[in-house]
Design a protein around this motif. Structure first.
Motif, PDB file in Angstrom:
ATOM      1  N   TYR A  96       0.855  -1.177   0.000  1.00 38.07           N
ATOM      2  CA  TYR A  96       0.000   0.000   0.000  1.00 38.07           C
ATOM      3  C   TYR A  96       0.891   1.226   0.000  1.00 38.07           C
ATOM      4  CZ  TYR A  96      -3.533   3.447   0.980  1.00 38.07           C
ATOM      5  OH  TYR A  96      -4.362   4.536   0.886  1.00 38.07           O
ATOM      6  N   PRO A  97       0.628   2.170  -0.847  1.00 36.19           N
ATOM      7  CA  PRO A  97      -0.444   2.185  -1.839  1.00 36.19           C
ATOM      8  C   PRO A  97      -0.130   1.358  -3.091  1.00 36.19           C
ATOM      9  CG  PRO A  97       0.768   4.256  -1.908  1.00 36.19           C
ATOM     10  CD  PRO A  97       1.362   3.443  -0.802  1.00 36.19           C
TER      11      PRO A  97
ATOM     12  N   MET C 290      -7.210  -0.507  -5.620  1.00 34.35           N
ATOM     13  CA  MET C 290      -6.547  -0.519  -4.318  1.00 34.35           C
ATOM     14  C   MET C 290      -7.333  -1.331  -3.283  1.00 34.35           C
ATOM     15  SD  MET C 290      -5.151   3.415  -4.299  1.00 34.35           S
ATOM     16  CE  MET C 290      -3.915   3.337  -2.991  1.00 34.35           C
ATOM     17  N   ASN C 300      -8.452   0.123   2.590  1.00 35.28           N
ATOM     18  CA  ASN C 300      -7.537   0.573   1.538  1.00 35.28           C
ATOM     19  C   ASN C 300      -8.078   1.741   0.724  1.00 35.28           C
ATOM     20  OD1 ASN C 300      -5.441  -1.128   2.124  1.00 35.28           O
ATOM     21  ND2 ASN C 300      -5.226  -1.909   0.035  1.00 35.28           N
ATOM     22  N   PRO C 302      -8.157   5.202  -0.484  1.00 33.19           N
ATOM     23  CA  PRO C 302      -6.943   6.006  -0.442  1.00 33.19           C
ATOM     24  C   PRO C 302      -7.127   7.443   0.048  1.00 33.19           C
ATOM     25  CG  PRO C 302      -7.755   5.907  -2.668  1.00 33.19           C
ATOM     26  CD  PRO C 302      -8.687   5.057  -1.840  1.00 33.19           C
ATOM     27  N   ASP C 306      -1.813   8.954  -1.246  1.00 28.63           N
ATOM     28  CA  ASP C 306      -1.630   7.549  -1.583  1.00 28.63           C
ATOM     29  C   ASP C 306      -2.188   7.241  -2.970  1.00 28.63           C
ATOM     30  OD1 ASP C 306      -0.461   7.134   0.897  1.00 28.63           O
ATOM     31  OD2 ASP C 306      -2.387   6.678   1.842  1.00 28.63           O
TER      32      ASP C 306
END
Lengths: 322, 322, 322, 322, 322, 322
Positions: A96-97, C290, C300, C302, C306
């Protein structure tokens, strides 16, 4: 007599059990890590003798690293315990990311190893080895550690021990990128084997063209053994006039950290074992691939037979030919 | 308007999943912790409004604490993110060498919160609350943080906000025990509610006899609300002339850390809710027992109804009488 | 004033720790999920303000979701706790029988959110926002919830709040597919932004040809902002006359659930932040990729930085150009 | 020169992560164990030098034990790898059917260590140590191993090395209990220090009365240093005419296996360090309690300072008096 | 009446939770496995009746396998418990040194099943079934087990039960490869259905060319139903004159062990259900792919509907055509 | 012919891996549970034959329970799969707020078993057994299930099968406590063996004095076999004129749920095996203690030999006397 002596900071690595941003990770897995320590274990796993010069905190994490390295066969006779400073640690955020890429969060400022200084160097210990290995990471953690690196390289050079240096610039650890470059340049004159990647080549030499890199490194620093790592494009080395290369092996990636150390350690061990650079570079590339398949930097460092089984799977083993 | 404003350092706690020396522990469980933050959550869990003045690292661990506290209902409007310094963390070793006792390993030197200073204090925010709470831990982490504590207490005192102080001397954080004692003594004149344990009473007053402790604290510092914690013997409090006490509830212990914060937070919230000190001390003792049954300091902090169910199990609930 | 208000059911997701048929799975991992809640978190993660209108059970799972959403910065002031009905939950079976595909097992019939009704709608709360978002999932869970959706869309339309609708037909939740289609068609007249995938296009419009989809949606429902998701082929959008598209990013898939919500949330947040649709669609596609890399739908999602790091890795960031 | 040399079989222990019948246990945790190996680690942990004579399989489990012991500071120079036979292993079922009691399931028949024979004994290695330690377990695993024990004891006796023998009868490993008794009796004439429990006293001497045990053991075998372990009643020792005893420390039990080895190892190390038997027996009892608090036999073996902290907690430390 | 009766050794499999060399693996996951047992479960999962003839240890691991197989619907009426010998077990090391490849460490010498002998065979039980299945693994574990295989095949042949044999040569279990080949050749005359892979074809027939393999097997042993597995190249079968084939389905591999058993079991069940060989081979290939996606050999063995969903995903289902 | 036939709802239990409020629990462990199913397994574990009449969802959780019960040796021939309704499930919160006490969160409304009705009863199946067992839980889950209970008891009574009834009032499942009492009273006339605890005695009979309970139950309902459970005070039974009792065994508690079912199952199995009630009550008490030591209700249900080992540890075995 050791085959390789390294100088640098071992760290306890806390690797995220699940992927994604660390704020949502509940469990962390403890591993022994640190660039130069990784190299020592890589060398030991291949049946040679390595030793690490360092300082650890006089705490459970320091004892963990000490016992781990001793268990792996690394000589720990030159590891000192600092009664005041803690063992350095870091956390690893995985995938991540960006999938397959890890991010680190250091807690190493003021660590025991940051108090490394020239006084930690036993000249006889270095002189009695075949290779002295370190990286710019150790130059970045404190002034006294940087002095230790300079002094260690100087001793090795003077005593005709081959000096191996992995550039390994960690931007988080330097005040500025210029400081890093300047520090690295300051020691290269005494270096015999240089590991660097394309970004580092760009920074140090303004190019990532392998032939230009090799020419410039030799011209500017007199180094005739240079290994350039180019990510998924593989790697290429110039070794006493000979150019060799290897592809990068494609494997499922859990955590890419430690790949460079596996590469350097296995490359050095291979040449110390008398293998030609053409073989060393393939083995180094294989080892780099092996370690990224798991969390932890040192657990997948290969023994001779495992390395050859890996390569045989890719049609690249020559073991049965001998 | 908040019921309680606290000043102090939240930390990420990495609690050993298995017991024994940390060197052999492979997995660590992440929790949000820190003495004053624990108190804020304790107060919030009981339905009152609390807020924390602090600094966090601008990193995943800082975001974890921030989101956790916000989720728990703590006001986070006075939390600043430090762009340079990391969030403080620590590791917990459980039941080794002594069963039921934990040992901590801090990585908080140079943390974001260590940069706390009087400039972090918003006088209106403090003045608008009913209680201002802090501990000597915050005085130990840096000079500027100590100044912030002194200033915060001074503001609260001046603005007629009740000042609560939990002595909480952490020997690992002070150059010497004398420094700790001196620092604590320096602020007690402005304190209204004092939490301390027998060791701290011994250090500060040369006695652990409750009646002497109460008399001395009042005589020397003018504090008429004192709570003395005596481990498995329970606790006793002097509150505006009335003496009350509670046994310690015996429960299976996973990790005793955080018990004192649960105690202080629930005691304060109880009196803020208008309960008599005789009830507050029993509830505080219950909460202290509840949190030691699990890893983590804040997860078992009780809601009203859970606290009463716990007490009812010991025949100590008066809820159904009303 | 909020940037986005959503109406829908948050659920506790119990995700299988190991892959394969659920009967053989021993451990399950708890997450906060639910289509509209996911969108709220996506928007909040990008720095905007979102709020969720819903009902939760007055139980530990309801408190979990409430505290999680509050921690993530979502406004929870319009969440009611139902004293009788439980919080909805579901289980996720991963990669069986088809690798990379998940199957769900719902326990949401009679859930707290199924009692959502027009009475839960605060007109001022909706009117004071920039976007009102919901999906057909909420229309499927009960008659009263469907009425709430119809009413919410009607309020938003009347008060000139942009109405976003993600078709999201869940066959398990409808008596028949015709019911689903009819319900969706009933609200589209008041919708401004429509998200749908190829199957849904086929169901609603009898075609999955993007240009025909766009033309038909505009012709039949007057919607000029339509986003068509086409799985691994990527996505294409028609936005006020402009057509933009994005590839689907190929990443290792742990659990694909939540991808569509990440897509919708990030698309909406991006346009709310003033980015052009050509950028919004790339960012939405990145976010969808993601979230499928981990278990859980929201972890996750973002942050700005990110998201850009992810895109930069694919050569698709324009952040450094500005 | 080593302080203690032991002869025996190390085993990989697979300890049930959850309690109850093994058929329902899904996860097993790997540990290094084996009676004499445990004693070696106990001695090493207290700062003395120990070494183990044994054979391991040339497999990953053998390498695990080898590296673990080396990491713990045990001399591994006399460990041989058997190219044909596997490393012995066993499984531990915990707290079923009786709480706090473990049951083992061995897979050690035909193990590498069962091929131990007199040829594995290096007379100089034994002669150069202060104590030679073994148990009847090693006598039970094969004829050749039994011969090695007899020969090892004979060498040590002849070279004036103190012979320590822990009776440790494991009924699962002997054809009959009579065989066990006969084998043990056959070596006692050359033994100097004898560890046994009440059941073993009953078997060998027909009594568990301590005074009778001491008198009989001296009369029949000429052993003047005898330690009798009596479970929760504690232990009592006769040492060169002096009788000393210790209570058993009550702690929460995870797995009692390894308690006897901790006891023997710490007792021996304590007398080797010059402590009087009255102190050795208390320390041995403490160590036995410490190791049962966790899964694994060796992880909780105490260092000097941890042992003293444990005892101080029970008011039994004399460290600060010195 | 059963559809398939198998003869062979079930084993408890301890699968490494993390990848890499077993010495560094801390946790192991227990599964029921064993080639012929896997085939029984595969057949049962598809709705047919299977039964296993074997011996298990009278221990928790034997009870585990017995209850597991009974739970999966396999007839366990011919399983005997051996009062002396333990249940066979093995450990699985995954993805080291080669990604996607597993290595096993057996503890099955002297296991309960190694005492299998012709006396375990109930002629009526075999005669009353439609297929008798076994492998050369069972021939390798002991002389008496080999005799049982020979006798079982002889009975089945004599009673007109179709004999299925999966070559499955495990080099670790045979003194020499010649012994394995000779043993296999000794039974093929009575075999009706033969499963083998390219390496085994090379060993037995000196070729891996499918057409030559089919011709030779028929010529030398009179077998007209032969299935040749060719790894990632797929598989090809000759069935009563018809040649059919299937690709190998590419999926993410956790542990490839058990793929061959899934293949054989599903192939046999499919033909027993009356499907043509052209369909059986595709289904067998699908099942082989499904089981390698998880740890454990039997958990991902498909039910009818899951098998078809898997195939539909690859455009290979014909279920909806019917 | 079965020894015991039970009627009731099996449930999948999701037990919190860590203690404390469920909102903070991340991992849940799956188990097969349900009061009457627990009794069936208890009976089967002791070597008798039991069967369960119930309905399960046609889903992975239903298959899990079905295969688990079949594996445990319970006859599953009368279990039907409901194509529409899901399998009932519940979550267990452990040791919060009260140590050693669990709290449940049900998701069983509208479950497959709630559709149980008299039509599920096969008279011959019941008539052919020695005991018919059920509880008031099954009467609480739906009207049709309650009718099934009434009908089942009526059939058993009419066919001279001993009727066992465990009162087991679950307040969460009844509209009011009066409804529960009334329903229970409605069936007692046909009951032969009654299990109840002190609270239930108080509710049904207005007393918890054992002698009064026994007298009243016999007077009002004609039941001469009554077992009264009194928590930590133990239990007492009146069996055909004889009064027997047992202490409660004190063990470390992980999760007390299932203790009553273990008690009833082992009591019934013991009398079915011809043991006197004085022995049955001790064995039942032992089994109740054994199951609370682990998560899950059925894993620690004892086999004969384990039960006796447990009792021998408390000096209560009479096995070796025979």
């Amino acid at each position: 007599m050791l085959d390789l002596v390294a100088l640098g900071e071992p760290l306890v690595q806390f690797n995220a059990v699940t992927e994604g941003p660390l704020r949502y990770v509940t469990y962390f897995e403890k591993h022994s890590a640190g660039s130069e320590a990784n190299v020592c274990v890589a060398v030991s796993k291949l049946g040679l003798r390595s030793g690490l010069i360092t300082r650890l905190g006089n705490d459970e994490f320091g004892f963990f690293i000490y016992e781990w390295l001793r268990g792996q066969g690394v000589d720990v006779s030159r590891i000192r315990f600092d009664p005041e400073r803690p063992t350095g640690i870091y956390f690893v955020q995985r995938s991540y990311p960006v999938p397959g890429v890890s991010t680190v969060l250091y807690y190493r400022k003021g660590s025991a190893a940051s108090a490394l200084s020239p006084s930690d160097l036993d000249e006889g210990y270095i002189a009695d080895s075949r290779v002295f290995h370190t990286t710019s990471i150790t130059m970045a953690i404190s002034d006294s550690a940087r002095e230790a690196v300079v002094k260690g390289i100087e001793i090795a050079h003077r005593r005709n021990v081959m000096v191996s240096f992995d550039v390994n610039i960690r931007r988080l650890l330097w005040p500025s990128i210029e400081d890093a470059v300047k520090a690295v340049e300051g020691v290269l004159r005494n270096v015999n084997v240089l590991f660097l990647d394309e970004n580092e080549a760009e920074l140090l030499l303004g190019t990532k063209d392998p032939q230009v890199v090799f020419r410039e490194v030799e011209a500017r620093f007199g180094i005739s053994r240079v290994i350039l790592k180019m990510g998924i494009k593989g790697s290429v080395a110039r070794w006493d006039g000979e150019t060799v290369n290897s592809k990068a092996f494609q494997v499922p990636v859990k955590d890419p950290i430690g790949a460079g150390d596996a590469y350097a350690g296995v490359f050095l061990a291979s040449v110390l074992k008398g293998l030609p650079p053409s073989r060393a570079i393939v083995r180094a590339s294989a080892a780099a691939a092996m370690v990224v398949m798991v969390r932890g930097d040192e657990e997948n460092l290969p023994r001779e037979q495992d390395l050859e089984v890996f390569l045989r799977n890719y049609g690249l083993s020559d073991v049965e030919l001998r």
